[in-house]
Enzyme design. Structure first.
Site, short mmCIF file in Angstrom:
data_model
loop_
_atom_site.label_atom_id
_atom_site.label_comp_id
_atom_site.label_asym_id
_atom_site.label_seq_id
_atom_site.Cartn_x
_atom_site.Cartn_y
_atom_site.Cartn_z
N LYS A 47 -10.69 2.51 -1.80
CA LYS A 47 -10.64 2.01 -0.51
C LYS A 47 -11.94 2.24 0.32
O LYS A 47 -12.17 3.34 0.42
CB LYS A 47 -9.41 2.48 0.59
N CYS B 40 -5.79 -2.70 2.86
CA CYS B 40 -5.35 -2.87 4.06
C CYS B 40 -6.63 -2.77 4.99
O CYS B 40 -6.97 -4.08 5.19
CB CYS B 40 -4.51 -1.46 4.47
N GLU C 164 0.72 -1.31 0.02
CA GLU C 164 -0.05 -0.05 -0.18
C GLU C 164 0.93 1.48 0.11
O GLU C 164 1.93 1.37 0.73
CB GLU C 164 -0.83 0.06 1.35
#
Length: 290
Positions: free
Chosen positions: A116, A153, A43
């Site tokens: 995300k 993540c 990331e």
């Protein structure tokens, strides 16, 4: 048989963006030399993890996906090597900012962008200051080497994310990551928990999973984070088939027969026996149904 070789990488990041991208390219070439077809970089690998601090100057790191220098460079590399590359980047879209992944196919074509969905906010991980919640929904891409689903993540802590991508037809789950120490409590070490959660996603959905995390100590304005690496690849029953330590830059590769895994997934019955009519509580925050 549809055999695919998938790779996880991990590296330390410095304030030198050009050097970080060059190191990512080196790892991609190493993975490709080992026969990898799908290669995952961690990331926000272009820079240190700037979300430790709330500093408006860091918004200048964001770039639109169109004509993005790193994406352009590594798309050309994907085409040269014939590999699929999910590329994490800080995206600017007019007045919005996202933590995003650009999906580059093996011919260098940009298939699309995932933004995300779950944005954390805690000591050392102040992502809500920088990122709007993603608006793409969970997505799956048909690539030259199978259908991949990519979360980012904090997304990896939510079983709903993995199951949504599986229901959309993913054959492999990938999670670029930046996770390490907790500045409010030096005794906390989440790496084993972190890994077990994702092993559960692999096992529950009967599909391979890749997690690439960063390494190294990165100083912030008031604290520092030590990223614990331990990137790994899990097989379709959640078993760890390849992993790395907490401090070494490098690459791991594992091979899977996607047709054999699909047959195993169908035979096990977890998708056949789902009761979507009973899952209404998942659609609310407090579990209530109207």
């Amino acid at each position: 048989m549809r055999k695919v070789r998938i790779a996880a990488t991990q590296m330390a990041c410095s304030p030198d963006t050009a050097a970080n991208v060059t190191e990512a390219e080196r790892l991609i070439r190493l993975a490709a030399a080992d026969g990898a077809n799908v290669i995952l970089i961690q990331e926000l690998f272009e820079t240190p993890y700037f979300c430790q601090d709330r500093n408006p100057a860091f918004f200048d790191l964001a770039r639109p996906v169109e004509n993005h220098p790193m994406i352009g460079r590594l798309s050309a590399l994907a085409r040269e090597l014939g590999v699929v590359l999910p590329l994490s980047f800080f995206e600017r879209a007019n007045q919005a900012h996202y933590n995003s992944v650009a999906i580059v196919d093996a011919d260098g074509a940009l298939l699309g962008v995932y933004r995300k969905s779950h944005i954390p906010d805690g000591p050392g991980y102040s992502e809500k200051y920088y990122f709007n919640p993603g608006d793409t929904g969970f997505r799956v891409w048909s690539t030259a080497f199978g259908r991949i689903g990519v979360g980012i993540c904090w997304d990896q802590w939510f079983p709903e994310s993995a199951r949504a991508m599986a229901l959309l037809g993913a054959e492999v789950l990938l999670y670029p990551t930046a996770i390490g120490s907790e500045p409010q409590d030096a005794s906390l070490d989440s790496r084993a928990h972190w890994r077990r959660v994702m092993q559960g996603h692999a096992g529950a959905n009967l599909m391979p999973l890749v997690a690439s995390n960063r390494i190294g100590v990165e100083p912030g304005e008031k604290t520092a984070l030590t990223f614990y690496g331990t990137s790994f690849i899990a097989g379709p029953t959640g078993e760890v088939v390849a992993d790395m330590d907490d401090h070494t830059s490098g690459v791991i590769v594992a091979e899977f027969d996607l047709d054999a895994v699909a047959a195993q997934r169908r035979a096990w019955g977890v998708f056949r026996d789902r009761r979507a009519d009973l899952y209404g509580p998942l659609l609310s925050l407090d579990g209530r149904r109207e």
